[in-house]
Design a protein around this motif. Structure first.
Motif, PDB file in Angstrom:
ATOM      1  N   LEU A 100       0.900  -1.212   0.222  1.00  0.00           N
ATOM      2  CA  LEU A 100      -0.036   0.047   0.060  1.00  0.00           C
ATOM      3  C   LEU A 100       0.887   1.252  -0.020  1.00  0.00           C
ATOM      4  CD1 LEU A 100      -2.695  -1.070   2.385  1.00  0.00           C
ATOM      5  CD2 LEU A 100      -2.982  -0.750   0.103  1.00  0.00           C
ATOM      6  N   ILE A 101       2.167   1.271   0.572  1.00  0.00           N
ATOM      7  CA  ILE A 101       2.605   2.594   0.727  1.00  0.00           C
ATOM      8  C   ILE A 101       3.431   2.886  -0.655  1.00  0.00           C
ATOM      9  CG2 ILE A 101       3.402   1.951   3.132  1.00  0.00           C
ATOM     10  CD1 ILE A 101       6.197   1.316   2.523  1.00  0.00           C
ATOM     11  N   SER A 102       3.210   1.902  -1.535  1.00  0.00           N
ATOM     12  CA  SER A 102       3.825   2.323  -3.021  1.00  0.00           C
ATOM     13  C   SER A 102       2.710   2.666  -3.886  1.00  0.00           C
ATOM     14  CB  SER A 102       4.715   1.080  -3.435  1.00  0.00           C
ATOM     15  OG  SER A 102       3.667  -0.069  -3.754  1.00  0.00           O
ATOM     16  N   SER A 135      -6.694  -4.805   4.068  1.00  0.00           N
ATOM     17  CA  SER A 135      -6.857  -5.323   2.517  1.00  0.00           C
ATOM     18  C   SER A 135      -8.018  -4.453   1.666  1.00  0.00           C
ATOM     19  CB  SER A 135      -6.985  -6.828   2.522  1.00  0.00           C
ATOM     20  OG  SER A 135      -8.255  -7.271   3.108  1.00  0.00           O
ATOM     21  N   ILE A 136      -8.861  -3.883   2.671  1.00  0.00           N
ATOM     22  CA  ILE A 136     -10.124  -3.110   1.972  1.00  0.00           C
ATOM     23  C   ILE A 136      -9.349  -2.044   0.977  1.00  0.00           C
ATOM     24  CG2 ILE A 136     -11.875  -1.607   2.359  1.00  0.00           C
ATOM     25  CD1 ILE A 136     -12.328  -2.899   4.809  1.00  0.00           C
ATOM     26  N   LEU A 137      -8.149  -1.370   1.361  1.00  0.00           N
ATOM     27  CA  LEU A 137      -7.700  -0.611   0.730  1.00  0.00           C
ATOM     28  C   LEU A 137      -6.971  -0.840  -0.657  1.00  0.00           C
ATOM     29  CD1 LEU A 137      -5.872   1.759   3.434  1.00  0.00           C
ATOM     30  CD2 LEU A 137      -7.928   2.044   2.194  1.00  0.00           C
ATOM     31  N   LYS A 138      -6.880  -2.386  -0.885  1.00  0.00           N
ATOM     32  CA  LYS A 138      -6.349  -3.079  -2.023  1.00  0.00           C
ATOM     33  C   LYS A 138      -7.442  -3.411  -3.101  1.00  0.00           C
ATOM     34  CE  LYS A 138      -2.779  -5.534  -1.913  1.00  0.00           C
ATOM     35  NZ  LYS A 138      -1.800  -6.766  -1.796  1.00  0.00           N
ATOM     36  N   ALA A 139      -8.843  -3.204  -2.592  1.00  0.00           N
ATOM     37  CA  ALA A 139      -9.808  -3.820  -3.367  1.00  0.00           C
ATOM     38  C   ALA A 139     -10.162  -2.606  -4.206  1.00  0.00           C
ATOM     39  CB  ALA A 139     -11.116  -3.927  -2.403  1.00  0.00           C
ATOM     40  N   SER A 140     -10.684  -2.636  -5.623  1.00  0.00           N
ATOM     41  CA  SER A 140     -11.005  -1.909  -6.271  1.00  0.00           C
ATOM     42  C   SER A 140     -12.287  -0.888  -5.881  1.00  0.00           C
ATOM     43  CB  SER A 140     -11.400  -2.465  -7.618  1.00  0.00           C
ATOM     44  OG  SER A 140     -11.822  -1.599  -8.906  1.00  0.00           O
ATOM     45  N   LEU A 141     -12.227   0.424  -5.828  1.00  0.00           N
ATOM     46  CA  LEU A 141     -13.419   1.178  -5.569  1.00  0.00           C
ATOM     47  C   LEU A 141     -14.670   1.159  -6.337  1.00  0.00           C
ATOM     48  CD1 LEU A 141     -14.817   3.280  -3.753  1.00  0.00           C
ATOM     49  CD2 LEU A 141     -13.616   5.006  -5.029  1.00  0.00           C
ATOM     50  N   GLU A 142     -14.309   0.928  -7.966  1.00  0.00           N
ATOM     51  CA  GLU A 142     -15.324   1.043  -8.695  1.00  0.00           C
ATOM     52  C   GLU A 142     -15.904  -0.434  -9.035  1.00  0.00           C
ATOM     53  OE1 GLU A 142     -16.498   3.608  -9.395  1.00  0.00           O
ATOM     54  OE2 GLU A 142     -15.123   5.048  -8.506  1.00  0.00           O
ATOM     55  N   ASN A 143     -15.052  -1.288  -8.879  1.00  0.00           N
ATOM     56  CA  ASN A 143     -15.484  -2.887  -9.245  1.00  0.00           C
ATOM     57  C   ASN A 143     -15.912  -3.499  -8.154  1.00  0.00           C
ATOM     58  OD1 ASN A 143     -14.764  -2.125 -12.025  1.00  0.00           O
ATOM     59  ND2 ASN A 143     -12.640  -2.772 -11.707  1.00  0.00           N
ATOM     60  N   LYS A 144     -15.516  -3.235  -6.943  1.00  0.00           N
ATOM     61  CA  LYS A 144     -15.971  -3.963  -5.604  1.00  0.00           C
ATOM     62  C   LYS A 144     -16.480  -3.156  -4.764  1.00  0.00           C
ATOM     63  CE  LYS A 144     -14.590  -8.230  -6.657  1.00  0.00           C
ATOM     64  NZ  LYS A 144     -13.366  -8.746  -6.128  1.00  0.00           N
ATOM     65  N   ILE A 145     -15.853  -2.145  -4.138  1.00  0.00           N
ATOM     66  CA  ILE A 145     -16.247  -1.604  -2.900  1.00  0.00           C
ATOM     67  C   ILE A 145     -17.760  -0.931  -2.980  1.00  0.00           C
ATOM     68  CG2 ILE A 145     -15.864   0.428  -1.222  1.00  0.00           C
ATOM     69  CD1 ILE A 145     -12.712  -0.269  -1.422  1.00  0.00           C
ATOM     70  N   LEU A 173     -17.034  -6.409   1.408  1.00  0.00           N
ATOM     71  CA  LEU A 173     -16.650  -5.243   0.325  1.00  0.00           C
ATOM     72  C   LEU A 173     -15.581  -5.840  -0.704  1.00  0.00           C
ATOM     73  CD1 LEU A 173     -15.859  -2.557   3.112  1.00  0.00           C
ATOM     74  CD2 LEU A 173     -17.798  -2.487   1.074  1.00  0.00           C
ATOM     75  N   ARG A 174     -15.009  -7.107  -0.376  1.00  0.00           N
ATOM     76  CA  ARG A 174     -14.202  -7.410  -1.292  1.00  0.00           C
ATOM     77  C   ARG A 174     -14.549  -8.571  -2.016  1.00  0.00           C
ATOM     78  NH1 ARG A 174     -10.623  -9.894   1.704  1.00  0.00           N
ATOM     79  NH2 ARG A 174     -11.438  -9.616   3.776  1.00  0.00           N
ATOM     80  N   GLU A 175     -15.510  -9.471  -1.807  1.00  0.00           N
ATOM     81  CA  GLU A 175     -16.075 -10.532  -2.600  1.00  0.00           C
ATOM     82  C   GLU A 175     -16.984 -10.197  -3.734  1.00  0.00           C
ATOM     83  OE1 GLU A 175     -14.748 -13.616  -1.960  1.00  0.00           O
ATOM     84  OE2 GLU A 175     -13.542 -12.842  -0.317  1.00  0.00           O
TER      85      GLU A 175
END
Length: 383
Positions: A100-102, A135-145, A173-175
């Protein structure tokens, strides 16, 4: 050395130049020789000095992840601090999901944080959510969240209900909800489960609704065979319990009860009265039923019809209440001496007022016997 590292983080590779600061040479000297060259000294330094990780954790992460620049990382830390995350929470997030930091924070992270704030999360709620599942922050906002949140809102009704469901299982939020939740909801509707019960089940027990349809349907079939009424609350509770149990775990529980002299019919009766009896530990079941059968001579069928009593704490509820029951009966203060089951199942506050406070002057020992429950009840009265 660790104090030095935290105080003086560095952001450039170590060289053999003698002008290299002492604390950098100390770190270089302490890195195990077995580590491969892919371990980045810059990554370790940043994880320790800026993110607050231990040296051991940083070294472990650096074997799989290399920080190529600190620009995005600095933005990530600043963004989290601005949203109320403390150093310990940041360290946990980074240790859990170092990649996430990258990320490009403006494009990948900030929009997700703003999304949750816009749908009603407070900063404190947001911090709690992300800290519990980075890991929520790795999920796609538009496609998942976003689509998952909107889909849940269409089912559950309000942002608040969706937030409750997500709080009980952030996997929502991730499935792909259309692969599990929606088919399982359809199954329940076809069975005649009332809509409000489906909503409650999805809100408070979302893990049950996220099981694969094949496993979920097996649970439903077993409930139907046992005669559960789909319109009743206990059916929803049964779904929650069975969907979380494997076949082997279920069979082990059946075998446990058989070893105590129960028939399968007794166990099914117990399950129908209190589905969570199948989640009670083996030790607790043996201890409680052992007392009921040996001390009180209760048959399995009798306990099965009152199966919630298997879940009670022996030391804090069963034993002290039995002693009080005996005291009151022997002193002629309780007329019905054969009704300990009702005595045992009475709500704590009512029991305390009716049988401890009421007779305390005549039987002072009651407070000592029931001190565990007394403290809890006193807190209820005071608050």
């Amino acid at each position: 050395m660790l104090r030095l590292l935290r105080r003086y983080p560095f952001h450039r590779p170590i060289t053999n130049n003698s002008s290299c600061p002492t604390h950098l040479r100390l770190l270089h000297d302490t890195v195990p020789k077995t580590l491969t060259p892919s371990v980045s000294d810059v990554t370790v330094s940043y994880l320790v000095g800026s993110c607050g990780l231990s040296l051991a954790a940083a070294l472990s992460i650096a074997k799989k992840f290399t920080l190529k620049s600190t620009g995005n990382a600095d933005s990530f830390l600043s963004l989290l601090r601005a949203h109320g995350f403390n150093q310990g929470q940041i360290a946990y997030i980074v240790s859990s999901q170092p990649a996430l930091i990258s990320y490009n924070q403006e494009k990948k992270i900030k929009p997700k944080l703003e999304f949750f704030l816009n749908v009603g999360y407070s900063k404190a709620d947001l911090v709690k959510l992300i800290s519990s599942d980075p890991s929520i922050l790795k999920a796609s906002l538009e496609n998942k969240i976003r689509p998952n949140f909107d889909m849940l809102k269409s089912i559950l009704g309000t942002d608040k209900e969706v937030a409750t469901a997500i709080g009980n299982s952030s996997r929502l939020l991730r499935e792909r909800l259309d692969n599990c939740v929606l088919p399982n909801m359809k199954t329940l509707m076809e069975l005649g489960v009332p809509g409000h019960r489906i909503v409650k089940l999805s809100t408070f027990y979302p893990r049950a609704m996220m099981k694969g349809p094949a496993h979920f349907n097996q649970a439903i079939d077993l409930l139907k065979k046992m005669g559960f009424d789909a319109s009743k609350l206990v059916f929803a509770l049964g779904v929650n319990v069975l969907s979380g149990l494997s076949s082997s775990t279920w069979n082990k529980k059946l075998e446990l009860f058989r070893s105590l002299g129960w028939s399968n019919e007794d166990t099914f009766t117990a399950f129908k009265y209190h589905p969570y009896c199948m989640l009670i530990s083996e030790e607790k079941i043996k201890r409680n039923f052992g007392f009921f059968s040996e001390k009180l001579k209760w048959e399995p069928s009798y306990v099965a019809a009152r199966s919630i009593i298997l879940s009670y704490s022996f030391d804090k509820t069963i034993s002290p209440r039995y002693k009080i029951f005996q005291f009151l009966s022997s002193n002629g203060l309780k007329k019905r001496t054969g009704d300990f089951a009702s005595f045992l199942r009475m709500p704590r506050k009512k029991f305390f007022n009716d049988y401890v406070i009421k007779y305390a002057d005549q039987v002072p020992e009651l407070f000592e016997i029931y001190k565990h429950e007394f403290e809890s009840s006193r807190c209820m009265v005071e608050h």
